[in-house]
Motif scaffolding. Structure first.
Motif, mmCIF file in Angstrom:
data_model
loop_
_atom_site.group_PDB
_atom_site.id
_atom_site.type_symbol
_atom_site.label_atom_id
_atom_site.label_comp_id
_atom_site.label_asym_id
_atom_site.label_seq_id
_atom_site.Cartn_x
_atom_site.Cartn_y
_atom_site.Cartn_z
ATOM 1 N N VAL A 51 51.590 -51.678 -54.334
ATOM 2 C CA VAL A 51 52.870 -51.083 -54.748
ATOM 3 C C VAL A 51 53.872 -51.144 -53.596
ATOM 4 C CG1 VAL A 51 54.013 -48.946 -55.467
ATOM 5 C CG2 VAL A 51 51.812 -49.577 -56.477
ATOM 6 N N LYS A 52 53.417 -50.839 -52.395
ATOM 7 C CA LYS A 52 54.286 -50.865 -51.214
ATOM 8 C C LYS A 52 54.874 -52.251 -50.980
ATOM 9 C CE LYS A 52 52.985 -52.001 -47.394
ATOM 10 N NZ LYS A 52 53.163 -53.124 -46.418
ATOM 11 N N THR A 53 54.040 -53.288 -51.073
ATOM 12 C CA THR A 53 54.504 -54.652 -50.842
ATOM 13 C C THR A 53 55.526 -55.075 -51.887
ATOM 14 O OG1 THR A 53 52.447 -55.312 -49.763
ATOM 15 C CG2 THR A 53 53.797 -57.073 -50.679
ATOM 16 N N ARG A 54 55.276 -54.749 -53.145
ATOM 17 C CA ARG A 54 56.216 -55.120 -54.197
ATOM 18 C C ARG A 54 57.574 -54.438 -53.976
ATOM 19 N NH1 ARG A 54 53.620 -57.175 -58.881
ATOM 20 N NH2 ARG A 54 51.942 -58.519 -58.114
ATOM 21 N N LEU A 55 57.576 -53.192 -53.556
ATOM 22 C CA LEU A 55 58.828 -52.480 -53.302
ATOM 23 C C LEU A 55 59.591 -53.093 -52.133
ATOM 24 C CD1 LEU A 55 57.757 -48.753 -53.752
ATOM 25 C CD2 LEU A 55 59.373 -50.005 -55.174
ATOM 26 N N GLN A 56 58.880 -53.476 -51.085
ATOM 27 C CA GLN A 56 59.539 -54.008 -49.891
ATOM 28 C C GLN A 56 59.982 -55.455 -50.049
ATOM 29 O OE1 GLN A 56 56.775 -53.254 -46.675
ATOM 30 N NE2 GLN A 56 57.631 -51.232 -46.300
ATOM 31 N N GLN A 61 63.615 -55.530 -59.914
ATOM 32 C CA GLN A 61 63.025 -54.962 -61.126
ATOM 33 C C GLN A 61 62.296 -53.650 -60.862
ATOM 34 O OE1 GLN A 61 59.167 -56.598 -62.747
ATOM 35 N NE2 GLN A 61 59.633 -58.289 -61.335
ATOM 36 N N TYR A 62 61.990 -53.361 -59.582
ATOM 37 C CA TYR A 62 61.285 -52.130 -59.255
ATOM 38 C C TYR A 62 62.271 -51.089 -58.728
ATOM 39 C CZ TYR A 62 57.377 -55.427 -59.277
ATOM 40 O OH TYR A 62 56.471 -56.396 -59.622
ATOM 41 N N THR A 63 62.328 -49.948 -59.382
ATOM 42 C CA THR A 63 63.249 -48.891 -58.960
ATOM 43 C C THR A 63 62.573 -47.829 -58.103
ATOM 44 O OG1 THR A 63 62.833 -47.677 -61.026
ATOM 45 C CG2 THR A 63 64.696 -49.222 -60.995
ATOM 46 N N GLY A 64 61.273 -47.859 -58.016
ATOM 47 C CA GLY A 64 60.544 -46.894 -57.212
ATOM 48 C C GLY A 64 59.048 -47.113 -57.349
ATOM 49 N N ILE A 66 56.662 -45.448 -58.908
ATOM 50 C CA ILE A 66 56.119 -45.293 -60.266
ATOM 51 C C ILE A 66 56.491 -46.503 -61.115
ATOM 52 C CG2 ILE A 66 56.213 -43.912 -62.376
ATOM 53 C CD1 ILE A 66 56.602 -41.445 -60.641
ATOM 54 N N SER A 67 57.740 -46.968 -60.963
ATOM 55 C CA SER A 67 58.187 -48.154 -61.702
ATOM 56 C C SER A 67 57.329 -49.366 -61.337
ATOM 57 C CB SER A 67 59.654 -48.434 -61.371
ATOM 58 O OG SER A 67 60.040 -49.719 -61.817
ATOM 59 N N ALA A 68 57.078 -49.552 -60.041
ATOM 60 C CA ALA A 68 56.284 -50.701 -59.595
ATOM 61 C C ALA A 68 54.854 -50.606 -60.102
ATOM 62 C CB ALA A 68 56.297 -50.780 -58.067
ATOM 63 N N ALA A 69 54.260 -49.428 -59.998
ATOM 64 C CA ALA A 69 52.873 -49.251 -60.445
ATOM 65 C C ALA A 69 52.750 -49.470 -61.946
ATOM 66 C CB ALA A 69 52.384 -47.855 -60.071
ATOM 67 N N LEU A 73 50.541 -52.473 -63.775
ATOM 68 C CA LEU A 73 49.503 -52.126 -64.749
ATOM 69 C C LEU A 73 49.774 -52.776 -66.100
ATOM 70 C CD1 LEU A 73 46.950 -50.469 -65.323
ATOM 71 C CD2 LEU A 73 48.442 -48.564 -65.979
ATOM 72 N N LYS A 74 51.030 -52.768 -66.538
ATOM 73 C CA LYS A 74 51.395 -53.319 -67.837
ATOM 74 C C LYS A 74 51.260 -54.834 -67.882
ATOM 75 C CE LYS A 74 55.267 -53.651 -71.090
ATOM 76 N NZ LYS A 74 56.681 -53.254 -71.366
ATOM 77 N N ASN A 75 51.744 -55.495 -66.839
ATOM 78 C CA ASN A 75 51.814 -56.961 -66.851
ATOM 79 C C ASN A 75 50.590 -57.662 -66.276
ATOM 80 O OD1 ASN A 75 54.488 -56.950 -67.934
ATOM 81 N ND2 ASN A 75 55.282 -56.485 -65.896
ATOM 82 N N GLU A 76 49.845 -56.955 -65.403
ATOM 83 C CA GLU A 76 48.730 -57.611 -64.708
ATOM 84 C C GLU A 76 47.389 -56.914 -64.895
ATOM 85 O OE1 GLU A 76 49.996 -58.507 -60.569
ATOM 86 O OE2 GLU A 76 51.981 -57.859 -61.257
#
Length: 304
Positions: A51-56, A61-64, A66-69, A73-76
Motif C-alpha cells: 500500500v505504501k509503495t502504491r501511494l508513493q 487513482q489512489y486517494t489514501g 484505504i483507497s489503495a488497499a 484487493l478488488k483488482n488483484e
C-alpha cells in the motif's frame, strides 16, 4: 547492543536482560539471527508495504491508504498484497543481517568497559549500520518496487522478477543509491539510539528486565519515529527507482523540486502513515526476534 534478552519463560511473561555478564555473540551468529529476524518481520508487514509503495508512486487513482488497499484487493485479490514478496525476502535476508549485526558490532566496539555507551556513539553505530546495509538494500528495494507496480502496467508490458533483474543489470540494481543512503543513514541514526534508550526506559524499574510487550513497544515506537523523519527521502527514492523514474526525475535535487512544484510539499510525506505502519511492526518484530535468538544461543551454551 550489549543488552541481551532472556528467552521467554514458560509463562511467556518477562524476558530478562543480562547486561554485563552475557558473552559476546560472534559476527557470523549475528548475521544469521539478523537474517531470520528480517524474514519474520518482512513477511508479517508486506501487505502494508505494498500500500505504501502504491501511494508513493504518484498514481492519481489512489486517494489514501484505504483507497489503495481496497483497489488492490478488488483488482488483484489477496495475492496482490504479496506481489514481489519472494524477491524482497531474498534481498531482506542479507539486508537485515547486515543492518542488525553491524549496529550490534559497532556498539560493542565503541562501548566502555562497564558496558555503557554515550548517545553520540550510539548515533555513530546506527549511522554505520545504515551505511553498510545499502549494499543489499538498493537492489532489494528497486526490484521490490518494480514488482509492486507490475499490476498497474498493461498486460503486454508486465515482467517476471527475473526479467526485471535482467533488464536492470548490475548497474541498474544500484540506481538511486544516493537516495537510499539519504534515507537509511538518518533513519538508522535515529532508530537504533532511540530503541536502545526506550528499551531501558520501558524496563521494570526494580528488576531492570523487559517484557516482550515492552521490547515490541520500544522497537515499534522507535521505528515509527525514524520512518516518519525519513519519509521525504523515501518518496524521492521511490520515484527515482520506478520504471522510467531516472529519465523523468534525473537526480535527487531535480526530483525534489518537481515533486514540490507539481504536487506540493505534502507530497513528500505521501505514504508516511503506511510507512510508519510498515516500519514500526517490522522493527518491533525483527528486534525482538534478533535479541531472543541471541539469548537462546547464550542460554543454550551454543557460544561456549
Amino acid at each position: 547492543m550489549s543488552a541481551v534478552v532472556a528467552a521467554p519463560p514458560a509463562s511467556t511473561e518477562d524476558v530478562a536482560l543480562d547486561v554485563k555478564k552475557a558473552p559476546k555473540v560472534p559476527l557470523a551468529a549475528k548475521l544469521v539471527v539478523g537474517a531470520v529476524a528480517g524474514v519474520v518481520g518482512t513477511t508479517c508487514i508486506f501487505p502494508i508495504d505494498m500500500v505504501k509503495t502504491r501511494l508513493q508512486s504518484g498514481n492519481a487513482q489512489y486517494t489514501g491508504p484505504i483507497s489503495a488497499a481496497s483497489s488492490i484487493l478488488k483488482n488483484e485479490g489477496v495475492a496482490g498484497f504479496y506481489r514481489g514478496l519472494g524477491p524482497n525476502l531474498v534481498g531482506v535476508t542479507p539486508e537485515k543481517a547486515i543492518k542488525l549485526a553491524a549496529n550490534d558490532l559497532i556498539r560493542e566496539a565503541l562501548e566502555s568497559p562497564d558496558g555503557s555507551l554515550p548517545l553520540h556513539k550510539e548515533m555513530i553505530a546506527g549511522a554505520g549500520a545504515g551505511l553498510c546495509q545499502v549494499v543489499a538494500t538498493n537492489p532489494m528495494e528497486i526490484v521490490k518496487i518494480r514488482m509492486q507496480m507490475q499490476a498497474l502496467l498493461p498486460p503486454a508490458e508486465r515482467q517476471s522478477t527475473m526479467e526485471v533483474v535482467r533488464g536492470l543489470g548490475l548497474r541498474g540494481m544500484y540506481q538511486g543509491t544516493t537516495a537510499t543512503l539519504s534515507r537509511d543513514i538518518p533513519f538508522s541514526l535515529i532508530f537504533f539510539p532511540l530503541y536502545a534508550n526506550l528499551k531501558k526506559a520501558f524496563a521494570d524499574p526494580k528488576t531492570k528486565e523487559n517484557s516482550i510487550a515492552s521490547l515490541l513497544g520500544a522497537g515499534g515506537l522507535a521505528g515509527a519515529m525514524g520512518s516518519w523523519a525519513a519519509t521525504p527521502a523515501d518518496v524521492i527514492k521511490t520515484r527515482l527507482q520506478l520504471a522510467g523514474g531516472k529519465e523523468k526525475y534525473k537526480d535527487m535535487q531535480t526530483c525534489f523540486r518537481m515533486v514540490v512544484k507539481e504536487e506540493g510539499v505534502s507530497a513528500l510525506f505521501k505514504g508516511s502513515v503506511p510507512r510508519m505502519c510498515v516500519v514500526a511492526p517490522l522493527f518491533g518484530i525483527a528486534l525482538l526476534s534478533f535479541e531472543m535468538q541471541k539469548n537462546y544461543m547464550i542460554k543454550s551454551g551454543m557460544l561456549d
